[in-house]
Design a protein around this motif. Structure first.
Motif, PDB file in Angstrom:
ATOM      1  N   VAL A   1       0.821  -1.219   0.000  1.00  0.00           N
ATOM      2  CA  VAL A   1       0.000   0.000   0.000  1.00  0.00           C
ATOM      3  C   VAL A   1       0.856   1.271   0.000  1.00  0.00           C
ATOM      4  O   VAL A   1       0.730   2.114  -0.898  1.00  0.00           O
ATOM      5  CB  VAL A   1      -0.997  -0.008   1.183  1.00  0.00           C
TER       6      VAL A   1
ATOM      7  N   PHE B   1       2.750   1.604  -3.420  1.00  0.00           N
ATOM      8  CA  PHE B   1       1.940   2.071  -4.545  1.00  0.00           C
ATOM      9  C   PHE B   1       1.582   3.553  -4.379  1.00  0.00           C
ATOM     10  O   PHE B   1       1.519   4.305  -5.357  1.00  0.00           O
ATOM     11  CB  PHE B   1       0.666   1.230  -4.670  1.00  0.00           C
ATOM     12  N   ILE B   2       1.314   3.963  -3.148  1.00  0.00           N
ATOM     13  CA  ILE B   2       1.024   5.383  -2.896  1.00  0.00           C
ATOM     14  C   ILE B   2       2.234   6.235  -3.257  1.00  0.00           C
ATOM     15  O   ILE B   2       2.107   7.277  -3.911  1.00  0.00           O
ATOM     16  CB  ILE B   2       0.613   5.594  -1.427  1.00  0.00           C
TER      17      ILE B   2
ATOM     18  N   VAL C   1      -3.868   5.030  -6.797  1.00  0.00           N
ATOM     19  CA  VAL C   1      -4.216   6.030  -5.790  1.00  0.00           C
ATOM     20  C   VAL C   1      -5.208   7.004  -6.381  1.00  0.00           C
ATOM     21  O   VAL C   1      -5.010   7.511  -7.484  1.00  0.00           O
ATOM     22  CB  VAL C   1      -2.955   6.796  -5.313  1.00  0.00           C
TER      23      VAL C   1
ATOM     24  N   ILE D   1      -6.104  -4.457  -2.682  1.00  0.00           N
ATOM     25  CA  ILE D   1      -5.103  -5.087  -1.808  1.00  0.00           C
ATOM     26  C   ILE D   1      -5.719  -5.388  -0.442  1.00  0.00           C
ATOM     27  O   ILE D   1      -5.571  -6.488   0.104  1.00  0.00           O
ATOM     28  CB  ILE D   1      -3.868  -4.185  -1.662  1.00  0.00           C
TER      29      ILE D   1
ATOM     30  N   THR E   1      -0.721   7.262   3.801  1.00  0.00           N
ATOM     31  CA  THR E   1      -0.699   5.926   4.400  1.00  0.00           C
ATOM     32  C   THR E   1      -1.256   5.962   5.813  1.00  0.00           C
ATOM     33  O   THR E   1      -2.025   5.075   6.220  1.00  0.00           O
ATOM     34  CB  THR E   1       0.734   5.368   4.410  1.00  0.00           C
TER      35      THR E   1
ATOM     36  N   ALA F   1       5.120  -3.611  -6.347  1.00  0.00           N
ATOM     37  CA  ALA F   1       4.988  -2.219  -5.894  1.00  0.00           C
ATOM     38  C   ALA F   1       6.360  -1.582  -5.704  1.00  0.00           C
ATOM     39  O   ALA F   1       6.563  -0.394  -6.017  1.00  0.00           O
ATOM     40  CB  ALA F   1       4.189  -2.161  -4.601  1.00  0.00           C
TER      41      ALA F   1
ATOM     42  N   SER G   1      -4.873  -1.499  -7.514  1.00  0.00           N
ATOM     43  CA  SER G   1      -5.703  -0.682  -6.633  1.00  0.00           C
ATOM     44  C   SER G   1      -5.397  -1.000  -5.174  1.00  0.00           C
ATOM     45  O   SER G   1      -5.370  -2.167  -4.783  1.00  0.00           O
ATOM     46  CB  SER G   1      -7.179  -0.959  -6.933  1.00  0.00           C
ATOM     47  N   THR G   2      -5.187   0.037  -4.373  1.00  0.00           N
ATOM     48  CA  THR G   2      -4.934  -0.187  -2.947  1.00  0.00           C
ATOM     49  C   THR G   2      -6.164  -0.793  -2.270  1.00  0.00           C
ATOM     50  O   THR G   2      -6.039  -1.574  -1.324  1.00  0.00           O
ATOM     51  CB  THR G   2      -4.555   1.129  -2.254  1.00  0.00           C
TER      52      THR G   2
END
Length: 345
Positions: free
Chosen positions: A73, A76-77, A124, A171, A310, A277, A167-168
């Motif tokens: 997460v 990816f952000i 995101v 996840i 996050t 990621a 896509s978070t």
């Protein structure tokens, strides 16, 4: 009144209560946790809720924080924030605007295409919506677009990051569904169930995501035909047409290669979402470095933004965990199960 029935009524009221609190404008995390705590106190007073259930909260949250799958997460952000802060997303948006500008509704189509590309390269939502809002909205309004259409296209395209991999949200869903699937299969006597993976969810979300992009584009074309005044063309000046295809190639190919590297490694089984990621984060920095769009200050801003986003995500998870405990222990899960079981099919 029967305590079981009273608990189910309280859980149903709590569900609609949190929706009302959210509509008043309170932050999601505090709305979930605050509403759950209030109803937990009411349930304790009425004898249908045991506050000792909160004791499991720390273990559940620590389990989330130490879950290796969820490490993807922040990575990816970070990837998305780097693309946004370094101006790569901006260049892509401006170039696509020139490419489709000669068509009625062309700017709207460019926003949809770029929204899909950014969703597939970042996962995101926030960065995508902000970037397109700051760049596209003034241009669309200057071109004479209907403000409702312009803002609608930007918001809708920005939220493609919720469904288009990586896509978070998927996840988190993959992590939750893995546990739920394992529990259900064991109850059915299958002690060696096939696990639900994030990669499988990514593969399953590609077609619905592309279908959604196609529907957005179809609606934009429909508006261009039926109501041309709401989305006029914005012809590109002759002096800018000469090098347009080169601009498109330079702006489009690197993000596409990044998408192929990230998604291809996951869907091909070469890398886990977390590993992919990390590759995407390094790839985003390399793209920004090659275009000379990154320095220490931009990198520092990207790291701070990543930490902020996050933290926000995991605070929402904490609020959701509090809500889940109160809802389930007052019988809300039984209520939902009975409601769904009584429906046809």
């Amino acid at each position: 009144m029967d305590p079981v029935l009273l608990g189910e009524i309280l859980s149903a009221v709590m569900f609609f209560g949190v929706i009302g609190v959210l509509m008043l404008g309170f932050p999601v995390a505090f709305s979930l946790a605050g509403t759950a705590l209030i109803f937990g106190l009411v349930g304790w007073w009425l004898g249908v809720y045991d506050p000792s259930n909160y004791g499991s909260l720390a273990g559940r949250y620590i389990g989330l924080m130490t879950n290796e799958v969820l490490v993807a997460v922040p990575l990816f952000i970070f990837m998305g924030v780097v693309l946004e802060r370094s101006g790569i997303a901006e260049q892509l948006l401006l170039t696509m605007g020139k490419l489709f500008g000669n068509l009625r509704g062309g700017l709207g189509l460019s926003v949809i295409v770029v929204g899909a590309l950014l969703a597939a390269s970042t996962g995101v939502v926030g960065a995508t919506v902000v970037t397109m809002g700051l760049i596209s909205l003034p241009a669309m309004l200057r071109a004479g677009y209907d403000p409702k259409l312009a803002t609608g296209v930007i918001c809708a395209s920005g939220t493609l990051g919720q469904i288009i991999p990586p896509s978070t949200v998927l996840i988190f869903m993959g992590d939750m569904l893995a546990g739920i699937n394992s529990q259900v299969q064991m109850e059915k006597g299958n002690f060696a169930p096939e696990p639900v993976s994030v990669g499988a969810l990514f593969a399953g979300a590609i077609l619905p995501g592309l279908l959604l992009v196609g529907l957005y584009a179809a609606y934009m074309i429909f508006k261009a035909i039926t109501d041309p005044k709401s989305c006029p063309a914005t012809p590109v000046p002759e002096d800018e047409k000469a090098g347009l295809m080169r601009e498109v190639f330079v702006a489009l190919v690197p993000p596409l290669l990044l998408i192929v590297a990230v998604l291809g490694s996951i869907l091909g089984g070469i890398a886990t979402p977390t590993e992919a990621a990390s590759v995407g984060s390094v790839g985003a920095m390399l793209l920004a470095l090659l275009r000379r769009r990154i320095d220490f200050s931009i990198l520092r801003q990207a790291v701070i933004s990543t930490a902020t986003i996050t933290s926000m995500v995991f605070i929402i998870l904490f609020g959701a965990a509090v809500f889940s405990i109160v809802f389930r222990m007052m019988g809300g899960d039984n209520l939902v199960h009975e409601f769904l079981s009584s429906m046809p099919g």
